[in-house]
Design an enzyme around this catalytic site. Structure first.
Site, PDB file in Angstrom:
ATOM      1  N   ASN A 147      -1.570  -3.153 -22.498  1.00  0.00           N
ATOM      2  CA  ASN A 147      -1.956  -2.754 -23.866  1.00  0.00           C
ATOM      3  C   ASN A 147      -1.201  -3.518 -24.953  1.00  0.00           C
ATOM      4  OD1 ASN A 147       0.334  -1.333 -23.075  1.00  0.00           O
ATOM      5  ND2 ASN A 147      -0.102   0.347 -24.470  1.00  0.00           N
ATOM      6  N   GLU A 246       8.732   4.091 -18.547  1.00  0.00           N
ATOM      7  CA  GLU A 246       8.015   4.537 -19.751  1.00  0.00           C
ATOM      8  C   GLU A 246       6.575   4.753 -19.334  1.00  0.00           C
ATOM      9  OE1 GLU A 246       8.715   1.724 -22.884  1.00  0.00           O
ATOM     10  OE2 GLU A 246      10.848   2.175 -22.926  1.00  0.00           O
ATOM     11  N   CYS A 280       0.537   3.880 -25.842  1.00  0.00           N
ATOM     12  CA  CYS A 280       1.021   5.106 -25.213  1.00  0.00           C
ATOM     13  C   CYS A 280       1.420   6.156 -26.240  1.00  0.00           C
ATOM     14  CB  CYS A 280       2.209   4.790 -24.328  1.00  0.00           C
ATOM     15  SG  CYS A 280       3.530   3.978 -25.250  1.00  0.00           S
ATOM     16  N   GLU A 450      15.053   3.659 -23.256  1.00  0.00           N
ATOM     17  CA  GLU A 450      15.338   2.269 -23.559  1.00  0.00           C
ATOM     18  C   GLU A 450      15.521   2.153 -25.060  1.00  0.00           C
ATOM     19  OE1 GLU A 450      12.463  -0.209 -21.532  1.00  0.00           O
ATOM     20  OE2 GLU A 450      13.063   0.595 -19.595  1.00  0.00           O
TER      21      GLU A 450
HETATM   22  P1  NAD Z   1      -0.824   0.802 -14.784  1.00  0.00           P
HETATM   23  O1  NAD Z   1       0.160   1.813 -14.354  1.00  0.00           O
HETATM   24  O2  NAD Z   1      -2.159   0.789 -14.159  1.00  0.00           O
HETATM   25  O3  NAD Z   1      -0.265  -0.675 -14.573  1.00  0.00           O
HETATM   26  C1  NAD Z   1       0.957  -1.089 -15.136  1.00  0.00           C
HETATM   27  C2  NAD Z   1       1.539  -2.202 -14.302  1.00  0.00           C
HETATM   28  O4  NAD Z   1       1.887  -1.693 -13.018  1.00  0.00           O
HETATM   29  C3  NAD Z   1       0.604  -3.371 -14.060  1.00  0.00           C
HETATM   30  O5  NAD Z   1       1.356  -4.571 -14.095  1.00  0.00           O
HETATM   31  C4  NAD Z   1       0.090  -3.093 -12.647  1.00  0.00           C
HETATM   32  O6  NAD Z   1      -0.314  -4.252 -11.961  1.00  0.00           O
HETATM   33  C5  NAD Z   1       1.311  -2.494 -12.004  1.00  0.00           C
HETATM   34  N1  NAD Z   1       1.051  -1.624 -10.855  1.00  0.00           N
HETATM   35  C6  NAD Z   1      -0.028  -0.854 -10.607  1.00  0.00           C
HETATM   36  N2  NAD Z   1       0.118  -0.178  -9.451  1.00  0.00           N
HETATM   37  C7  NAD Z   1       1.327  -0.523  -8.951  1.00  0.00           C
HETATM   38  C8  NAD Z   1       2.058  -0.161  -7.787  1.00  0.00           C
HETATM   39  N3  NAD Z   1       1.568   0.710  -6.900  1.00  0.00           N
HETATM   40  N4  NAD Z   1       3.279  -0.704  -7.596  1.00  0.00           N
HETATM   41  C9  NAD Z   1       3.795  -1.566  -8.486  1.00  0.00           C
HETATM   42  N5  NAD Z   1       3.151  -1.953  -9.609  1.00  0.00           N
HETATM   43  C10 NAD Z   1       1.930  -1.434  -9.834  1.00  0.00           C
HETATM   44  O7  NAD Z   1      -0.941   0.961 -16.355  1.00  0.00           O
HETATM   45  P2  NAD Z   1      -1.914   0.187 -17.350  1.00  0.00           P
HETATM   46  O8  NAD Z   1      -3.304   0.656 -17.105  1.00  0.00           O
HETATM   47  O9  NAD Z   1      -1.626  -1.262 -17.282  1.00  0.00           O
HETATM   48  O10 NAD Z   1      -1.408   0.724 -18.763  1.00  0.00           O
HETATM   49  C11 NAD Z   1      -1.870   1.920 -19.344  1.00  0.00           C
HETATM   50  C12 NAD Z   1      -0.930   3.065 -19.052  1.00  0.00           C
HETATM   51  O11 NAD Z   1       0.397   2.704 -19.431  1.00  0.00           O
HETATM   52  C13 NAD Z   1      -1.210   4.324 -19.816  1.00  0.00           C
HETATM   53  O12 NAD Z   1      -1.009   5.437 -18.976  1.00  0.00           O
HETATM   54  C14 NAD Z   1      -0.154   4.343 -20.907  1.00  0.00           C
HETATM   55  O13 NAD Z   1       0.142   5.590 -21.435  1.00  0.00           O
HETATM   56  C15 NAD Z   1       0.993   3.736 -20.216  1.00  0.00           C
HETATM   57  N6  NAD Z   1       1.926   3.139 -21.157  1.00  0.00           N
HETATM   58  C16 NAD Z   1       3.119   3.783 -21.427  1.00  0.00           C
HETATM   59  C17 NAD Z   1       4.001   3.254 -22.350  1.00  0.00           C
HETATM   60  C18 NAD Z   1       5.300   3.927 -22.690  1.00  0.00           C
HETATM   61  O14 NAD Z   1       6.137   3.284 -23.320  1.00  0.00           O
HETATM   62  N7  NAD Z   1       5.519   5.164 -22.317  1.00  0.00           N
HETATM   63  C19 NAD Z   1       3.688   2.070 -22.988  1.00  0.00           C
HETATM   64  C20 NAD Z   1       2.481   1.444 -22.689  1.00  0.00           C
HETATM   65  C21 NAD Z   1       1.610   1.991 -21.770  1.00  0.00           C
HETATM   66  C1  6OH Z   2       3.229   1.989 -25.695  1.00  0.00           C
HETATM   67  O1  6OH Z   2       2.100   1.635 -25.503  1.00  0.00           O
HETATM   68  C2  6OH Z   2       4.032   1.547 -26.783  1.00  0.00           C
HETATM   69  C3  6OH Z   2       5.321   1.367 -26.617  1.00  0.00           C
HETATM   70  C4  6OH Z   2       6.110   0.893 -27.707  1.00  0.00           C
HETATM   71  C5  6OH Z   2       7.372   0.507 -27.513  1.00  0.00           C
HETATM   72  O2  6OH Z   2       7.934   0.464 -26.329  1.00  0.00           O
HETATM   73  C6  6OH Z   2       8.200   0.111 -28.607  1.00  0.00           C
HETATM   74  O3  6OH Z   2       9.319  -0.227 -28.323  1.00  0.00           O
HETATM   75  O4  6OH Z   2       7.757   0.140 -29.775  1.00  0.00           O
END
Ligand code: NAD
Ligand code: 6OH
Length: 469
Positions: A147, A246, A280, A450
Site C-alpha cells: 500500500n 505492524e 492501515c 516502531e
Molecule cells: P500481506 O500480509 O498479504 O503481505 C505483506 C507482505 O508479507 C508481502 O510482502 C507478502 O509477500 C508477505 N507475505 C505474505 N504471506 C507471507 C508468509 N506466509 N510468510 C512471509 N511473508 C508473507 O499484506 P498486504 O496485502 O500486502 O497489505 C495489506 C495489509 O497490511 C492490511 O491488512 C493492512 O492493514 C496491513 N498494513 C498494516 C500497516 C501497519 O502499520 N499496521 C501498514 C500497512 C499495511
Molecule cells: C499503514 O498503511 C501506514 C503506516 C504508516 C506508517 O508506518 C508511518 O510511519 O506513517
C-alpha cells in the site's frame, strides 16, 4: 528499472518470474523475478558476511553519513521514484509526491539524526560500575506490503541499518519497483556489499516464508495483514526469532456533537478515502453523536460522491474482495449512502481495478462488515448517545491500531483519548506524524512499537557490562 534481486552488492539477472500488472488498466507492465530458496540463502549469507565486515565496525557517525547519502540519493531521483510508485500502485501522483517518497527520504534522515544523543544509563555502586552498550541484532528480514511500498519498507530499513544491522528486504510481490530503485541508490551510496540485499517473490511457500524460517535471520520486521503476522510468528517460533509487527486495523472515528463539524467531515473524508482506503490507519467505523448524526452523514456522503481523483484497488483480487464486502453489507442490512459499486469512466480505467468511495449505515455492531478489515474506500456510520457508549463501541474490535476523536472540548479529548484501545489516537486530525513517536497497534494490530528510539531498541540488543572497582 526492471525489478531485479540485489545481493552482495550486485543485481542478479532476472530468472523465472510472474507478470507485473498495472492496476489502472489491468495491462501487463513487466516481469518480476521469483526468488528461489537458493537466492534467499545467498541473500542471507551475504548479509551475514557483511555483518562481520566494515559495516559491523562502522561508528554511529559513519552509519549516519551513509544514511544521509541514501536519503540524498532518493532525493536526486525523486521523479523516478514517484513514477515507479504511481505505476505499481495506481495512486494519484500528488499522493506519491507529497507522502510516499518524501517520507522515505525523511525516514533515512530521521534515523541519521536519532543516532546521536542516545546514552544508556550507567550505575555506579561501592563495588562496581555497570554500563550498557547496544549491539546490533545481526541479519534483519524486512517484509513489507503494497500500500505504501517505499514508505513502509524504508520505515524499517532505515532504523535497522542505523542500529548497525544488515538487511534482507522482501517487498510485496505486486509493488517491486521502488525497492529495486532503492537498491540502486544503496549501490551508488557505496554501502559495503551485502549490507542491503533485496529479494523479490511471494510470501507463503516462497521468499517471504523462507526468510522467516531461515536460521541465519536474527530478527523479522513485518508490516501486513494480521493473518500473515500469525503465520510468520508460527514460522519464526522455530528459531525463536524476534518479531516486530505492524498489522491490520478496523479504525474508529468518534465525532462528538461539540466538534467543528466541517473539520470533522473533511478529516473523515481524508481518513476514510486517502489512497482509496488502502492505508492501515484509514477509518472504517465512524460513530457520531445523535444531535449531529444526520448533518454529519449527509455531508460525508455528499463528500464521498464528489471524490473524483482517486486511484484503483491494488489488484483484481483485492477489488473483488472489497466488492464482496459491499454486497455482504447490503445482505447484512446496510443502506448504501454513497457509492457501493464500480465507477464507469469511459476510458482505459474501466479495465482497471476501481471501486466507488462508499458510505454505509444501518448495520448492527456484530455485522461482519463492522468487524472485519476491508482495506478499501468504505466506512460505516453509526450513531451514539453518551461518551461511555462511544468509547465502548470504539473498543469493541479485535483490532486496535489507530483512532480519531473529533471534539472542541479539551477536557473530553483528554478523558476519551487514553481510554481508546489503540496504539495511536489523533484528536481533530489524522495521520499527523512525528517520526520520533511510538507507532504500532494493540490487540490483533501488532506487536511492539516502531518510530524513534523504539525502532532502535527493537533493532539492537542491550548488553550489560559490569566492572568491579
Ligand atoms: P500481506 O500480509 O498479504 O503481505 C505483506 C507482505 O508479507 C508481502 O510482502 C507478502 O509477500 C508477505 N507475505 C505474505 N504471506 C507471507 C508468509 N506466509 N510468510 C512471509 N511473508 C508473507 O499484506 P498486504 O496485502 O500486502 O497489505 C495489506 C495489509 O497490511 C492490511 O491488512 C493492512 O492493514 C496491513 N498494513 C498494516 C500497516 C501497519 O502499520 N499496521 C501498514 C500497512 C499495511
Ligand atoms: C499503514 O498503511 C501506514 C503506516 C504508516 C506508517 O508506518 C508511518 O510511519 O506513517
Amino acid at each position: 528499472m526492471h525489478p531485479a534481486h540485489y545481493i552482495d552488492g550486485g543485481f542478479t539477472a532476472a530468472g523465472d518470474g510472474f507478470p507485473l500488472i498495472d492496476p489502472v488498466d489491468g495491462s501487463v507492465r513487466g516481469q518480476v523475478p521469483e526468488a528461489s530458496a537458493e537466492t534467499v540463502d545467498a541473500a542471507v549469507s551475504a548479509a551475514a558476511r557483511a555483518r562481520q565486515g566494515a559495516w559491523g565496525r562502522a561508528s554511529a557517525a559513519d552509519r549516519a553519513v551513509a544514511l544521509r547519502r541514501i536519503a540524498d540519493g532518493i532525493e536526486a531521483r525523486f521523479e523516478e521514484f514517484v513514477a515507479a510508485e504511481v505505476r505499481d500502485t495506481g495512486k494519484p501522483r500528488a499522493l506519491a509526491a507529497a507522502m510516499d517518497i518524501p517520507r522515505a527520504i525523511a525516514n533515512f534522515r530521521a534515523y541519521a539524526d536519532l543516532l546521536y544523543g542516545r546514552a544508556e544509563q550507567a550505575y555506579l555502586s561501592a563495588d562496581a560500575l555497570n554500563y550498557t552498550v547496544r549491539r546490533p541484532l545481526g541479519v534483519v528480514a524486512v517484509i513489507s506490503p503494497w500500500n505504501l511500498p517505499l514508505l513502509l519498507l524504508t520505515w524499517k530499513v532505515a532504523p535497522a541499518l542505523a542500529a548497525g544491522n544488515t538487511v534482507v528486504a522482501k517487498p510485496s510481490e505486486v509493488t517491486p519497483s521502488t525497492a529495486t530503485l532503492l537498491a540502486a541508490v544503496m549501490h551508488d551510496a557505496e554501502l559495503p556489499d551485502g549490507v542491503f540485499n533485496l529479494v523479490h517473490g511471494h510470501g507463503a511457500g516462497a521468499a517471504g516464508e523462507w526468510l522467516t524460517r531461515h536460521p541465519g535471520v536474527d530478527a523479522i520486521a513485518f508490516t501486513g495483514e494480521s493473518a500473515t503476522g500469525s503465520a510468520i510468528m508460527r514460522n519464526a517460533a522455530e528459531h525463536v526469532t524476534p518479531v516486530s509487527f505492524e498489522l491490520g486495523g478496523k479504525n474508529p472515528a468518534l465525532v462528538f456533537a461539540d466538534a467543528d463539524l466541517d473539520q470533522a467531515v473533511a478529516g473523515t473524508l481524508r481518513s476514510a478515502f486517502t489512497h482509496s482506503g488502502q492505508i492501515c490507519l484509514c477509518t472504517e467505523r465512524v460513530y457520531v453523536q445523535q444531535p449531529v448524526f444526520d448533518a454529519f452523514l449527509g455531508a460525508l456522503a455528499a463528500g464521498a460522491r464528489a471524490l473524483k481523483d482517486y486511484g484503483p484497488m491494488i489488484s483484481a483480487a483485492h477489488r473483488d474482495k472489497v466488492l464482496s464486502y459491499y454486497r455482504l453489507a447490503v445482505r447484512e442490512g446496510a443502506q448504501t449512502r454513497a457509492g457501493g459499486g464500480v465507477p464507469a469512466f469511459g476510458d482505459q480505467r474501466d479495465g482497471g481495478f476501481y471501486v466507488e468511495p462508499t458510505v454505509l449505515t444501518g448495520l448492527p455492531q456484530d455485522a461482519r462488515t463492522i468487524r472485519e478489515e476491508i482495506f478499501g474506500p468504505v466506512c460505516h456510520v453509526a450513531p451514539f448517545d453518551t461518551e461511555d457508549e462511544a468509547i465502548a463501541l470504539a473498543n469493541d474490535s479485535r483490532y486496535g491500531l489507530a483512532a480519531t476523536v473529533w471534539t472542541r472540548d479539551v477536557s473530553r479529548a483528554h478523558r476519551v483519548a487514553p481510554r481508546i484501545e489503540a496504539g495511536i489516537v489523533w484528536v481533530n486530525c489524522w495521520n499527523l506524524r512525528d517520526l520520533r513517536t511510538p507507532f504500532g497497534g494493540v490487540k490483533a494490530s501488532g506487536i511492539g512499537r516502531e518510530g524513534g528510539g523504539h525502532s532502535l531498541d527493537f533493532f539492537s540488543e542491550p548488553v550489560n557490562i559490569c566492572i568491579q572497582i
